[in-house]
Design a protein around this motif. Structure first.
Motif, PDB file in Angstrom:
ATOM      1  N   GLY A  13      -3.534   4.914  15.874  1.00  0.00           N
ATOM      2  CA  GLY A  13      -4.226   3.659  16.143  1.00  0.00           C
ATOM      3  C   GLY A  13      -3.462   2.454  15.615  1.00  0.00           C
ATOM      4  N   HIS A  14      -2.487   2.699  14.792  1.00  0.00           N
ATOM      5  CA  HIS A  14      -1.735   1.606  14.159  1.00  0.00           C
ATOM      6  C   HIS A  14      -0.268   1.621  14.553  1.00  0.00           C
ATOM      7  CE1 HIS A  14      -5.259   0.850  11.632  1.00  0.00           C
ATOM      8  NE2 HIS A  14      -5.413   2.156  11.743  1.00  0.00           N
ATOM      9  N   CYS A  27      -2.723  -3.506   7.241  1.00  0.00           N
ATOM     10  CA  CYS A  27      -2.333  -2.408   6.341  1.00  0.00           C
ATOM     11  C   CYS A  27      -3.568  -1.734   5.755  1.00  0.00           C
ATOM     12  CB  CYS A  27      -1.454  -2.923   5.202  1.00  0.00           C
ATOM     13  SG  CYS A  27       0.164  -3.481   5.732  1.00  0.00           S
ATOM     14  N   PHE A  28      -4.526  -2.574   5.355  1.00  0.00           N
ATOM     15  CA  PHE A  28      -5.767  -2.040   4.778  1.00  0.00           C
ATOM     16  C   PHE A  28      -6.513  -1.177   5.796  1.00  0.00           C
ATOM     17  CE2 PHE A  28     -10.371  -2.625   3.808  1.00  0.00           C
ATOM     18  CZ  PHE A  28     -10.403  -1.883   2.623  1.00  0.00           C
ATOM     19  N   GLU A  29      -6.551  -1.668   7.042  1.00  0.00           N
ATOM     20  CA  GLU A  29      -7.198  -0.890   8.109  1.00  0.00           C
ATOM     21  C   GLU A  29      -6.526   0.470   8.249  1.00  0.00           C
ATOM     22  OE1 GLU A  29      -9.794  -1.802  10.329  1.00  0.00           O
ATOM     23  OE2 GLU A  29     -10.096  -3.448   8.924  1.00  0.00           O
ATOM     24  N   PHE A  30      -5.195   0.446   8.212  1.00  0.00           N
ATOM     25  CA  PHE A  30      -4.432   1.688   8.362  1.00  0.00           C
ATOM     26  C   PHE A  30      -4.735   2.665   7.216  1.00  0.00           C
ATOM     27  CE2 PHE A  30      -0.410   3.799   6.957  1.00  0.00           C
ATOM     28  CZ  PHE A  30      -0.448   4.828   7.893  1.00  0.00           C
ATOM     29  N   GLU A  34       3.382  -4.396   6.071  1.00  0.00           N
ATOM     30  CA  GLU A  34       3.476  -5.018   7.395  1.00  0.00           C
ATOM     31  C   GLU A  34       2.484  -4.374   8.354  1.00  0.00           C
ATOM     32  OE1 GLU A  34       7.515  -4.258   8.358  1.00  0.00           O
ATOM     33  OE2 GLU A  34       8.236  -6.153   7.547  1.00  0.00           O
ATOM     34  N   PRO A  35       1.985  -5.059   9.368  1.00  0.00           N
ATOM     35  CA  PRO A  35       2.280  -6.444   9.779  1.00  0.00           C
ATOM     36  C   PRO A  35       1.462  -7.484   9.001  1.00  0.00           C
ATOM     37  CG  PRO A  35       0.804  -5.372  11.354  1.00  0.00           C
ATOM     38  CD  PRO A  35       1.086  -4.373  10.298  1.00  0.00           C
ATOM     39  N   PHE A  48       0.843  -1.199   0.000  1.00  0.00           N
ATOM     40  CA  PHE A  48       0.000   0.000   0.000  1.00  0.00           C
ATOM     41  C   PHE A  48       0.885   1.258   0.000  1.00  0.00           C
ATOM     42  CE2 PHE A  48      -2.678  -3.221   1.931  1.00  0.00           C
ATOM     43  CZ  PHE A  48      -3.952  -2.951   1.453  1.00  0.00           C
ATOM     44  N   GLY A  49       0.338   2.317  -0.500  1.00  0.00           N
ATOM     45  CA  GLY A  49       1.011   3.613  -0.414  1.00  0.00           C
ATOM     46  C   GLY A  49      -0.028   4.699  -0.270  1.00  0.00           C
TER      47      GLY A  49
END
Lengths: 390, 390
Positions: A243-244, A287-290, A281-282, A214-215
Motif C-alpha cells: 500500500g506504500h 511514514c507513520f501510516e506505513f 520519506e516521503p 522510523f524503523g
C-alpha cells in the motif's frame, strides 16, 4: 531482538541509570473489540489491514483497552494529537494491547495464564510497559514491551542509533524514542517464534535542526517448515508494505534476511519477514501510516499460525529440536543483535526488558546435525539458503 | 570460555577457512597412572603440585596416555624438547589426558559415558583435539579442547590477542599459538562448573624480533555456595601460584574477578579463581613452569568437589536454579568473553569447538529473584560482592 530502540534507550540511560520509579499491575480491561476485529475471519484470514486509517490521528479511542496508563498522560496525548511523539505513543499502546489480547486469548482458551503487566518509569523522564507471559500452556514465553523515553545524548551515541545514519551536529542533542518490541516463544514446536519491533526517533541538533526517522520489522522463526504458513506470513507483510509502494516489500525482505544472518553458522535465524531503518520519506505522516500498517499486520500474519498448530501433537525429538533451535536464537540475540549488545554494555540498562526476548529454555549440543532427509534437515536447508516466499 | 587463544585461532583462520582434514576417534589407552597419581589422596587432597618438575623438558613420557596422536608428530616433539612450542604442545596434551581421564573416571564410576575424541587438522597447518562428554550421568556437558596453530597474521589482529599488548612491527607476522581450554558442567547443582584455559603465543616481527607470552586461568562457578569448597579451590590455585612469587595469586585473583564480571547484572559469573595474560617474565622457562603448575592444579582443585557432591540429593527447585545460573553463564560467554566474540565474528571459525563451553541446557525467566535468606540469595550475594577466600 531489540535493534535500534534498545540501543537508543540504553545509550540514553548512560546519562543516568534507569530507576523503576514505580511498577503497577496495570489496567486490565476486557475490551477485546479491537483485536477481535483484527482477528476477524479466523485461520489464515486476509482481511483489509487499512481499516484503522480513518481514526489514526488521535488513536486514543482505544485507550480503555490499553494494558496500563500510558507513559505520557492520556490528556496530553489527546491534546497533542498532531504531534508525532504522541501519535506514536498512542499507536504502540494500541498495538501492544491488541497483540497481548490476541496472544492471551489463545492461551486462556487452553486454560493457561494471563500476561503480567509491569509499568516502569525513569526518574529522568519517560518509561515503559513490559507485558510478560511465562511458562504458560500455549506460550512458553511471550514478551511485549513498549518504551517512551527522552533526554539528552552525545552525538556519537545518536550516530549508533541509525543503520546508515546522517551526520548529527552538536555536543548534546535533544532526543526522543518510542517503540514497541516483542518476542513470542510458543510451547508447541509446530508454532514458529515471532519477533517484531516498531520504533520512532527524534533528534534535535544544537542549531535547532530536527531529524526524525522510523524503523522496524517483523520476522518468523519456525522449528519445522510449513511452507503454507511461511507464505501466509510473508504475504500478509507484503500486503502491508504494498500500500506504500511495490518496491518496499522486496527491499525490506532482503534487509531482513541480511540482518538476521548468523555468520558463524552460515544460516539465518529464521525465514525472515521485513526489516527497515532510517525511514524518513516521503513525509512524516506517510511514514507513520506505513509503520502503523506494518505493526497492524503482526496479528493477522502470526496468530493464524498459533490457532492452526497449538493442538498439534509433539514428540520428544521435536521438543529437543525446538530447544536446540532456541539455542541458536540466543546466539543471534546475544552475539549479533545491535540493540541487545549496546543495551547490555550500558551500565544501568533495564536488562530484564532487554533479555525478555530470550526463550525460557535453550539447549546446545556438540556437533548436532539432523539426519539427511529429515524435517529438521529440511528447515536447516531453508535457513542456509533464504527463499522468496511470495 | 575461550579468551585469547580462540581469538588467535580464528583471526588466524581469517586467512583461509578451517577445514577438518580428517577426524579420528583418537587413541584411547587405559593408562591411568598419570591422573591416578594426581588424584592421589582422595577428597580435598592437597599433595605437592610440583612432582612433575623433573620430567618437564621432554614431557612426552606420558604420550601413551594422550587422547590422540598430537598435532605435531611425536618424533618432532621428542627431537625438539627444548623448543617452547613443542614443550607447550606436550604439556597441554598431557594435561588434556589427565583432566579427561579424571573427569571420565567419576563419570564411569556411576555407569556413565566416555568422552568423544575429535582430532581435526587445518589444511594450512596445525589443528586441535576436541574431547566432549555430553548428556552423561555425572556430567551434563564437559569439553576439553587443545589447539596448536601457526601461520601469518596482520599486526592489528596480533594486537587484539594481548590484553595489554606491546606494539608489533610489520605487515604480516609469523605466528604460533598452543593452548588448552575446558568447561565442565556437572549434572548435580551441588557440583560447581569449572573452566580453565592455558595458552602460549609466539609472534615474529618483519625484522625477525620475536615476542612470546603465556596466558591462562582457572575459575569456578557454583550454583550453591559451599564455602569450604571455594576455599579449597582457591587454596589449591594459590599454592600453584605461590611457588612462583607470593604476589601472583592476589594479582591474578583480582584479574579473574574483574574479567568474569557481568556488568549488566552487576554480578560475577562465579566465585573466581585466577586469570592472567601477557606473562613473559622472568624467563620463558620460568613462565612455562608457572603455567604448568597452574594447569596441573586443575585436577586437585576441582575433582574433589565432584567426588564430594556427585551423589548429593537434588530437588526440582535446585535444578531450576542451576538452569537459570546456566543462562547467566551463556550471557557472559556470548556477550563479554573476548575470545568467543572475536572467534564467532570470524568466517570459517570452528564454532563447534568455541561453543563447546555452552551448557547442554539453560533457562531465562523474567525478573527471577531468589527469596531473601534462601541459599540461592546467599550465592547471589557473593556474586555481587566478590570475597577473599584464602
Amino acid at each position: 531482538m531489540a535493534q535500534v530502540l534498545r540501543q537508543c534507550v540504553v545509550t540514553f540511560v548512560r546519562l543516568g541509570s534507569t530507576k523503576v520509579a514505580h511498577s503497577t499491575p496495570g489496567i486490565r480491561l476486557n475490551n477485546h473489540r479491537l483485536y477481535l476485529k483484527l482477528l476477524g475471519g479466523g485461520v489464515l484470514c486476509q482481511f483489509s489491514l487499512f481499516s484503522w486509517k480513518g481514526s489514526r490521528k488521535p488513536d486514543v479511542d482505544s485507550s480503555d483497552s490499553w494494558m496500563s496508563e500510558p507513559i505520557t498522560s492520556l490528556d496530553e496525548l489527546k491534546q497533542n494529537g498532531d504531534d508525532m511523539k504522541c501519535k506514536m505513543e498512542a499507536m504502540i499502546m494500541r498495538i501492544q494491547s491488541e497483540f497481548v489480547h490476541a496472544v492471551e486469548k489463545e492461551e486462556l482458551e487452553e486454560g493457561g495464564k494471563k500476561f503480567l503487566v509491569d509499568r516502569w518509569l525513569r526518574e529522568q523522564g519517560g518509561g515503559g510497559i513490559t507485558c510478560v507471559l511465562q511458562d504458560g500452556t500455549v506460550f512458553e514465553k511471550a514478551g511485549v514491551n513498549i518504551s517512551v523515553v527522552s533526554g539528552i545524548l552525545p552525538p556519537n551515541a545518536v550516530q549508533q542509533m541509525r543503520a546508515r545514519g546522517k551526520k548529527m551536529k552538536g555536543a548534546n542533542l535533544k532526543f526522543f524514542a518510542a517503540g514497541i518490541s516483542s518476542v513470542v516463544h510458543p510451547r508447541n514446536p509446530h508454532i514458529p517464534t515471532v519477533h517484531f519491533n516498531y520504533r520512532y526517533f527524534e533528534v534535535e541538533n544544537d542549531d535547532g535542526e530536527k531529524h526524525w526517522w522510523f524503523g522496524g520489522g517483523t520476522d518468523l522463526t519456525p522449528y519445522y517448515l510449513e511452507e503454507k504458513d511461511v507464505v501466509h506470513f510473508h504475504k500478509t507483510l507484503k500486503k502491508a508494505c504494498d500500500g506504500h509502494g511495490k518496491q518496499l516489500y522486496p527491499k525490506y525482505k532482503k534487509w531482513c534476511d541480511d540482518y538476521f544472518r548468523v555468520p558463524h553458522r552460515g544460516e539465518s535465524r529464521g525465514v525472515g519477514g521485513i526489516f527497515f531503518d532510517d525511514v524518513d520519506e516521503p513525509s512524516q505522516d506517510k511514514c507513520f501510516e506505513f509503520v502503523t500498517d506494518c505493526a497492524e499486520s503482526v496479528v493477522p500474519s502470526y496468530l493464524p499460525l498459533v490457532q492452526k498448530h497449538k493442538k498439534d501433537g509433539v514428540s520428544y525429538p521435536e521438543r529437543e529440536w525446538q530447544l536446540l533451535r532456541r539455542g541458536r536464537y540466543v546466539e543471534f540475540n546475544l552475539i549479533y543483535d545491535r540493540g541487545t549488545k549496546f543495551g547490555l554494555y550500558t551500565p544501568g540498562a533495564r536488562y530484564e526488558s532487554i533479555l525478555m526476548s530470550l526463550p525460557l529454555t535453550a539447549r546446545w549440543e556438540y556437533k548436532h546435525s539432523p539426519p539427511e532427509g529429515s524435517r529438521e534437515a529440511q528447515l536447516t536447508e531453508v535457513l542456509k539458503n533464504p527463499r522468496e516466499w511470495v
